[in-house]
Design a protein around this motif. Structure first.
Motif, PDB file in Angstrom:
ATOM      1  N   GLU A  15       0.841  -1.187   0.000  1.00  0.00           N
ATOM      2  CA  GLU A  15       0.000   0.000   0.000  1.00  0.00           C
ATOM      3  C   GLU A  15       0.882   1.245   0.000  1.00  0.00           C
ATOM      4  OE1 GLU A  15      -3.418   0.257  -0.063  1.00  0.00           O
ATOM      5  OE2 GLU A  15      -3.426  -1.900  -0.394  1.00  0.00           O
ATOM      6  N   LYS A  16       0.508   2.226  -0.778  1.00  0.00           N
ATOM      7  CA  LYS A  16       1.248   3.489  -0.849  1.00  0.00           C
ATOM      8  C   LYS A  16       0.280   4.624  -0.562  1.00  0.00           C
ATOM      9  CE  LYS A  16       5.143   1.721  -2.307  1.00  0.00           C
ATOM     10  NZ  LYS A  16       6.372   1.773  -1.576  1.00  0.00           N
ATOM     11  N   ASP A  17       0.548   5.380   0.494  1.00  0.00           N
ATOM     12  CA  ASP A  17      -0.315   6.498   0.865  1.00  0.00           C
ATOM     13  C   ASP A  17       0.334   7.851   0.621  1.00  0.00           C
ATOM     14  OD1 ASP A  17      -2.668   5.098   1.762  1.00  0.00           O
ATOM     15  OD2 ASP A  17      -1.468   4.387   3.446  1.00  0.00           O
ATOM     16  N   GLU A  51       3.522   5.048  15.111  1.00  0.00           N
ATOM     17  CA  GLU A  51       2.267   4.566  15.678  1.00  0.00           C
ATOM     18  C   GLU A  51       1.074   5.414  15.228  1.00  0.00           C
ATOM     19  OE1 GLU A  51       0.470   4.275  20.149  1.00  0.00           O
ATOM     20  OE2 GLU A  51       2.556   3.662  19.870  1.00  0.00           O
ATOM     21  N   ALA A  52       1.228   6.721  15.231  1.00  0.00           N
ATOM     22  CA  ALA A  52       0.133   7.616  14.834  1.00  0.00           C
ATOM     23  C   ALA A  52      -0.271   7.389  13.375  1.00  0.00           C
ATOM     24  CB  ALA A  52       0.532   9.068  15.048  1.00  0.00           C
ATOM     25  N   ILE A  53       0.713   7.248  12.508  1.00  0.00           N
ATOM     26  CA  ILE A  53       0.418   7.030  11.088  1.00  0.00           C
ATOM     27  C   ILE A  53      -0.279   5.697  10.890  1.00  0.00           C
ATOM     28  CG2 ILE A  53       1.460   6.654   8.810  1.00  0.00           C
ATOM     29  CD1 ILE A  53       3.685   8.662   9.751  1.00  0.00           C
ATOM     30  N   LEU A  58      -2.756   4.272   7.749  1.00  0.00           N
ATOM     31  CA  LEU A  58      -1.926   4.685   6.627  1.00  0.00           C
ATOM     32  C   LEU A  58      -0.560   4.017   6.678  1.00  0.00           C
ATOM     33  CD1 LEU A  58      -2.764   8.495   6.868  1.00  0.00           C
ATOM     34  CD2 LEU A  58      -3.715   6.853   5.228  1.00  0.00           C
ATOM     35  N   GLN A  59       0.117   4.043   5.555  1.00  0.00           N
ATOM     36  CA  GLN A  59       1.472   3.511   5.442  1.00  0.00           C
ATOM     37  C   GLN A  59       2.411   4.646   5.078  1.00  0.00           C
ATOM     38  OE1 GLN A  59       2.296   0.273   6.039  1.00  0.00           O
ATOM     39  NE2 GLN A  59       0.143  -0.052   6.569  1.00  0.00           N
ATOM     40  N   LYS A  79       3.001  12.950  -1.111  1.00  0.00           N
ATOM     41  CA  LYS A  79       2.193  14.139  -0.864  1.00  0.00           C
ATOM     42  C   LYS A  79       2.640  14.825   0.423  1.00  0.00           C
ATOM     43  CE  LYS A  79      -1.383  11.337  -1.366  1.00  0.00           C
ATOM     44  NZ  LYS A  79      -2.718  10.797  -1.199  1.00  0.00           N
ATOM     45  N   VAL A  80       3.179  14.031   1.343  1.00  0.00           N
ATOM     46  CA  VAL A  80       3.536  14.531   2.672  1.00  0.00           C
ATOM     47  C   VAL A  80       4.941  14.069   3.022  1.00  0.00           C
ATOM     48  CG1 VAL A  80       2.952  14.432   5.144  1.00  0.00           C
ATOM     49  CG2 VAL A  80       1.124  14.446   3.436  1.00  0.00           C
TER      50      VAL A  80
END
Length: 144
Positions: A15-17, A51-53, A58-59, A79-80
């Motif tokens: 997965e790519k976020d 942990e938050a991500i 999300l990954q 993006k980030v």
């Protein structure tokens, strides 16, 4: 299932976020010698971002200061860009980060990014990315 599960996972697309998190080796060193423990611990703060991500479902990909310096950061994939406790950012790395933001990327930093160069020497005029964040620094103070 035991024999095929590993094969199945190996073929599963990652997965790519569009999130990248900087791991800065110089920052790991200066975090211990900055003289102000109130800003946190490098490993602990990285773990909290991690942990938050993941808790948000999300990954992310780790990128390094070396990748930024050598032009190996593929900014168009993200993006980030997150800079956790990125105390040390060199001029080449800062130029890549600036370019990322100018092309529409979102930059997130927690505390005091870029106060030191990639050799852990303090910048005389404040943080190297202060203009990107729109901040003007005063004297160093405790986070408490």
């Amino acid at each position: 299932m035991r024999d095929g599960l590993g094969d199945l996972l190996m073929r599963y697309p990652m997965e790519k976020d569009g999130i990248a998190m900087l791991y800065s080796m110089p920052s790991t060193h200066i975090a211990h010698f900055d003289g102000n423990e109130t800003y946190g611990l490098y490993t602990r703060d990285h773990d909290r971002w991690h942990e938050a991500i993941h808790n948000a479902g999300l990954q992310f990909d780790y990128i390094t200061d070396r990748q930024l310096r050598l032009g190996e950061f593929e900014a168009s994939k993200y993006k980030v860009l997150i800079l956790p406790l990125a105390f040390a950012i060199g001029e080449q790395e800062a130029a890549v980060i600036r370019d990322f933001v100018q092309k529409g990327g979102t930059l997130i930093a927690d505390v005091r990014p870029g106060l030191y160069n990639d050799r852990c020497k303090p910048y005389e005029t404040g943080g190297i990315l202060d203009d990107v964040f729109g901040v003007k620094r005063g004297p160093k103070q405790s986070a408490a």
